[in-house]
Write a protein that holds these residues in place. Structure first.
Motif, mmCIF file in Angstrom:
data_model
loop_
_atom_site.group_PDB
_atom_site.id
_atom_site.type_symbol
_atom_site.label_atom_id
_atom_site.label_comp_id
_atom_site.label_asym_id
_atom_site.label_seq_id
_atom_site.Cartn_x
_atom_site.Cartn_y
_atom_site.Cartn_z
ATOM 1 N N GLU A 83 40.610 24.175 82.278
ATOM 2 C CA GLU A 83 42.064 24.362 82.366
ATOM 3 C C GLU A 83 42.586 24.819 81.018
ATOM 4 N N LEU A 84 43.822 25.341 81.044
ATOM 5 C CA LEU A 84 44.492 25.687 79.792
ATOM 6 C C LEU A 84 45.385 24.520 79.395
ATOM 7 N N VAL A 85 45.346 24.153 78.118
ATOM 8 C CA VAL A 85 46.209 23.079 77.643
ATOM 9 C C VAL A 85 46.951 23.571 76.402
ATOM 10 N N THR A 86 48.115 22.946 76.156
ATOM 11 C CA THR A 86 48.866 23.316 74.946
ATOM 12 C C THR A 86 48.020 22.958 73.732
ATOM 13 N N THR A 87 48.015 23.855 72.757
ATOM 14 C CA THR A 87 47.137 23.627 71.615
ATOM 15 C C THR A 87 47.458 22.312 70.896
ATOM 16 N N ALA A 88 46.376 21.661 70.486
ATOM 17 C CA ALA A 88 46.539 20.381 69.787
ATOM 18 C C ALA A 88 46.661 20.572 68.281
ATOM 19 N N ALA A 89 46.745 21.833 67.850
ATOM 20 C CA ALA A 89 46.798 22.088 66.403
ATOM 21 C C ALA A 89 48.179 21.721 65.865
ATOM 22 N N GLY A 90 48.461 20.468 65.821
ATOM 23 C CA GLY A 90 49.745 19.980 65.322
ATOM 24 C C GLY A 90 49.525 19.070 64.140
ATOM 25 N N SER A 91 50.308 17.997 64.096
ATOM 26 C CA SER A 91 50.253 17.138 62.917
ATOM 27 C C SER A 91 48.913 16.431 62.765
ATOM 28 N N ALA A 92 48.179 16.249 63.892
ATOM 29 C CA ALA A 92 46.917 15.504 63.791
ATOM 30 C C ALA A 92 45.746 16.400 63.397
ATOM 31 N N ALA A 93 45.969 17.704 63.341
ATOM 32 C CA ALA A 93 44.851 18.626 63.092
ATOM 33 C C ALA A 93 44.582 18.777 61.601
ATOM 34 N N VAL A 94 43.340 19.030 61.286
ATOM 35 C CA VAL A 94 42.987 19.316 59.887
ATOM 36 C C VAL A 94 42.320 20.685 59.824
ATOM 37 N N ALA A 95 42.484 21.327 58.689
ATOM 38 C CA ALA A 95 41.784 22.586 58.438
ATOM 39 C C ALA A 95 40.699 22.295 57.407
ATOM 40 N N ILE A 96 39.501 22.804 57.662
ATOM 41 C CA ILE A 96 38.387 22.511 56.754
ATOM 42 C C ILE A 96 37.904 23.816 56.135
#
Ligand SMILES: Cc1cc2nc3c(=O)[nH]c(=O)nc-3n(C[C@H](O)[C@H](O)[C@H](O)COP(=O)(O)OP(=O)(O)OC[C@H]3O[C@@H](n4cnc5c(N)ncnc54)[C@H](O)[C@@H]3O)c2cc1C
Length: 271
Positions: A83-96
């Motif tokens: 399924e398609l879901v709204t991206t979780a790349a919000g406040s809980a996401a980290v960039a490495i």
């Protein structure tokens, strides 16, 4: 042992087992053409690479995000039972990156602000002498962090250092994907690699792995596709690889000239 397979003649050889090559092969087979996919690496997927831990956590080392305009990809995602879901790349996401992990929210905000400015600047300069993407980035992002974010993101996405990518080439590339939506709108409910696995499993002729194509030559009305494993014959060849990878394949002179005209904008230039 070196083996040769030139006696088998396919309607089409597809070079590259990424999403493009696998989808093309599946459509060709469905239309009744015999088709062989040749892949340089020991796996399918190319720039899609998913890993799933024992407890079900998915890590995407390649493509991950999509938007509603990517109709073909959405079709493949649904076929794979995802399924398609709204991206979780919000406040809980980290960039490495090499410098460690950082909170992704300011990173994404900065990217969203600077990317349209960069494209607009490239558009304004379209009539002027070309410059490198790295030079363009430095006119848009002034702080070292912004420069690093844009250079690493675009270099990764385009598989080439921004210092050797033409700014006008980037503009031409993006003109081919005229979506007004954010690329990061949606993500998939499971590993994107499931799409790759499904496409691969559906092929009548499985891909050949560890088969980097180094030459396509004309021979006796056929095309001879050369790999270190052996040669393959076909009537047609599809290069489903990046322009950078395509330039490493020796091609018949006329095809080479045509390809170079298409990808000149992505070639290293003496900036
Ligand atoms: C880190 C990263 C993140 C990304 N994130 C996103 C995202 O979030 N959303 C999005 O839409 N896109 C994203 N992309 C881009 C997306 O992954 C690609 O656009 C897409 O996967 C390209 O598929 P493809 O089949 O065209 O090419 P590729 O996946 O590059 O496949 C080409 C295949 O050809 C093979 N090959 C190359 N040369 C040869 C040769 N000579 N002989 C045989 N085989 C060869 C390669 O090994 C590879 O398997 C991302 C890319 C990267 C690298």
């Amino acid at each position: 042992m070196r083996y040769r397979s030139s006696n088998t003649r396919f309607d089409v050889i597809v070079v590259g087992a990424g999403l493009s090559g696998l989808s093309a092969a599946r459509e060709l087979e469905a239309a009744g053409f015999s088709c062989q996919v040749l892949e340089a690496q020991d796996r399918a997927g190319g720039r899609v690479r998913s890993t799933v831990t024992k407890d079900g956590h998915v890590t995407e080392a390649g493509a991950q995000l999509l938007n509603q305009d990517m109709e073909n990809l959405i079709g493949l995602v649904r076929e794979a039972g995802l399924e398609l879901v709204t991206t979780a790349a919000g406040s809980a996401a980290v960039a490495i990156d090499a410098a460690g992990s950082v909170d992704a929210a300011p990173w994404l905000t900065q990217w969203e602000e600077e990317w349209p400015r960069l494209l607009a600047l490239a558009g304004v300069q379209a009539g002027l002498p070309d410059q490198s993407l790295a030079q363009l980035i430095r006119q848009v992002a002034t702080d070292p962090k912004g420069i690093r974010i844009m250079e690493s993101s675009l270099g990764e996405f385009l598989c080439r250092e921004p210092s050797v990518i033409s700014a006008q080439g980037l503009l031409e590339l993006y003109a081919r994907y005229p979506s007004e939506r954010s690329d990061g709108e949606l993500q998939v409910s499971g590993p994107l690699g499931s799409v790759v696995n499904r496409l691969t499993a559906e092929l009548h002729t499985p891909p050949r792995y560890n088969a980097p194509v180094n030459e396509v030559a004309e021979e006796g009305g056929d095309l001879l596709v050369r790999t270190p494993q052996g040669d393959y014959r076909a009537q047609r060849v599809i290069l489903a690889v990046t322009p950078v990878a395509a330039r490493d394949i020796k091609l018949p002179a006329a095809v080479h000239a045509k390809l170079m005209r298409r990808s000149t904008a992505m070639m290293p230039a003496p900036w």
